[in-house]
Design a protein around this motif. Structure first.
Motif, PDB file in Angstrom:
ATOM      1  N   LEU A  71       0.836  -1.205   0.000  1.00  0.00           N
ATOM      2  CA  LEU A  71       0.000   0.000   0.000  1.00  0.00           C
ATOM      3  C   LEU A  71       0.867   1.249   0.000  1.00  0.00           C
ATOM      4  CD1 LEU A  71      -2.886  -0.825   2.500  1.00  0.00           C
ATOM      5  CD2 LEU A  71      -3.048  -0.472   0.045  1.00  0.00           C
ATOM      6  N   VAL A  72       1.918   1.246   0.786  1.00  0.00           N
ATOM      7  CA  VAL A  72       2.815   2.399   0.842  1.00  0.00           C
ATOM      8  C   VAL A  72       3.467   2.628  -0.520  1.00  0.00           C
ATOM      9  CG1 VAL A  72       4.940   3.304   1.851  1.00  0.00           C
ATOM     10  CG2 VAL A  72       3.252   2.156   3.311  1.00  0.00           C
ATOM     11  N   ASP A  82       1.155   4.477  -2.917  1.00  0.00           N
ATOM     12  CA  ASP A  82       0.687   5.820  -2.558  1.00  0.00           C
ATOM     13  C   ASP A  82       1.185   6.897  -3.515  1.00  0.00           C
ATOM     14  OD1 ASP A  82      -0.948   5.143  -0.485  1.00  0.00           O
ATOM     15  OD2 ASP A  82       0.593   5.377   1.071  1.00  0.00           O
ATOM     16  N   ARG A 101      -8.054   0.793   4.445  1.00  0.00           N
ATOM     17  CA  ARG A 101      -7.800   1.954   3.587  1.00  0.00           C
ATOM     18  C   ARG A 101      -9.134   2.454   3.054  1.00  0.00           C
ATOM     19  NH1 ARG A 101      -3.426   4.346   0.826  1.00  0.00           N
ATOM     20  NH2 ARG A 101      -2.179   3.315   2.414  1.00  0.00           N
TER      21      ARG A 101
END
Length: 438
Positions: free
Chosen positions: A310-311, A314, A336
């Motif tokens: 997920l990071v 981004d 999220r």
């Protein structure tokens, strides 16, 4: 333009009925020779026996006569509706060849219509797009363009520009005349500003018209083994991409063409984003990033159990893009807001994602009040006109002569859109894309 041409207007091969078109100055005489006298009434289908030069009957079918200028091409034209067997078609085409007609080149019938001012260039392009239309959105846009929507837009811009030019030319040609107001060119400032605004508005539409023609581009990005290929297969409803547990299986871009909401969509699966282990994978990652940069919509796919993935996503997704948390079937899910939680393997949750994608496509491509610029050629010509008009407006006060020249350049750019000026290279490119017989 002085020759008489013929072509099979229906697909080659065996069929119930085949249509053979004929256009040119000799069409009437050739019609009489093959179908006999009296000549049929204009635009009325008539049953006739078709005979070769020796008088033998080749077939019996319908014939139609379209005297110029009241025909599609503006020339004398005819159509032979015959049985669609290869032998029948070959016999009729050979008879026309013997009568002095020549096989038509791709797009020659439509080009003759253009040369005879039956249609303009944008309407010809609309006709080509209508023939190629595979989705409802493409059909609607092509029919609108073929009916003259872009021609009316471009002609309106041209007329407004010519009116503004009259003020500029008035000051240039008659600077000392008492009945010509001082600084008459200043009267063109407001009309030019309105015209510039209208052109900019049409350019700033997300390339809607081009997307309808070529497809709305969606790219799946994410880490290796995030499930991008599985999601692609799920959306395509077939095994379009190879799926394995080995990271880095997808090296090149895999594309699938779909129809969503009546519009064409191209979904691309890309190489997993990570530090490449070899030169081949490095090239795959480079292509993935390049395709993502130019996509209309990016869908980031991450393993629902991995906060690290997920990071990594981004910084690659922008406003309007979508985030998918995949592998819902394998356990706990990262939190999220706004993310779509699903399992590409089982299909759970995919329906909601597909509905959202379809809504985005509809919102961005649906018809609006103003017609869309449908080709790169149109966009470049309008950009050229817009640049010239901006210079023209800036020079009104200090250099009306230069302003007048820029206004003429803008007019020429707009006239190239409809084919009013001699743009032979453009004509050749446009009509070469047509099928034979149109």
């Amino acid at each position: 333009m002085n020759t008489t041409v013929y072509a099979l207007a229906t697909p080659a091969g065996r069929s119930g009925v085949a249509v053979i078109r004929l256009s040119g100055g000799g069409a009437g005489g050739m019609l009489d020779a093959l179908a006999g006298l009296p000549r049929p009434q204009p635009r009325m289908a008539t049953l006739r026996a078709f005979r070769d030069s020796g008088g033998s009957v080749m077939d019996r079918g319908l014939v139609l006569w379209f005297p110029g200028p009241g025909s599609f091409t503006g020339e004398d034209s005819a159509e032979f509706h015959v049985h669609g067997g290869p032998a029948v078609i070959d016999a009729v085409l050979s008879a026309l060849d013997e009568a002095g007609a020549h096989p038509a080149e791709a797009g020659e019938f439509t080009r003759r219509a253009f040369e005879n001012e039956k249609i303009d260039l944008t309407e010809a392009e609309g006709l080509a797009d209508l023939i190629d239309a595979e989705t409802e959105g493409q059909r609607v846009q092509a029919l609108s363009q073929m009916s003259g929507s872009l021609r009316r837009l471009y002609d309106g811009w041209r007329d407004a520009l010519i009116t503004a030019m009259a003020s500029i030319e008035g000051e240039i040609d008659f600077p000392d005349e008492a009945d010509v107001p001082d600084a008459l060119s200043h009267a063109a400032y407001e009309p030019l500003s309105e015209l510039i605004g209208s052109m900019f508005e049409h350019l700033d539409d997300g390339r809607r018209g081009e997307r309808i023609r070529t497809g709305f581009s969606i790219v799946l990005i994410g880490a290796p083994n995030a499930g991008k290929s599985s999601l692609l297969n799920c959306l395509a409803r077939r095994d379009a991409a190879i799926v394995t547990d080995i990271p880095g299986t997808t090296r090149d871009i895999v594309e699938v063409q779909l129809t969503l909401g009546g519009f064409p969509v191209v979904i691309s699966d890309t190489a997993g984003l990570r530090e490449a282990v070899d030169a081949i994978e490095a090239e795959g990652v480079r292509r993935a990033l390049d395709r993502a940069e130019h996509a209309d919509l990016r869908i980031g796919v991450a393993d629902a159990r991995s906060d690290e993935e997920l990071v990594d996503l981004d910084g690659r997704l922008t406003d309007g893009d979508l985030l998918v948390l995949n592998k819902l079937d394998l356990g706990s899910v990262s939190e999220r807001d706004g993310a779509y939680r699903l399992s590409a393997k089982s299909g759970d949750g995919v329906e909601a994602l597909e509905a959202r994608i379809e809504q985005i496509v509809r919102d961005r491509l649906s018809a609006r009040e103003m017609p869309a610029l449908s080709r790169v050629r149109h966009r470049r010509a309008v950009e050229t006109a817009l640049e010239a008009l901006s210079r023209c407006r800036d020079q009104l006060a200090d250099a009306p002569e230069l302003a007048g020249e820029d206004a003429r350049l803008a007019v020429r750019a707009l006239e190239s859109l409809t084919g009013r000026v001699d743009v032979e290279d453009i004509l050749d490119r446009v009509f070469s894309q047509f099928c034979i017989g149109k």
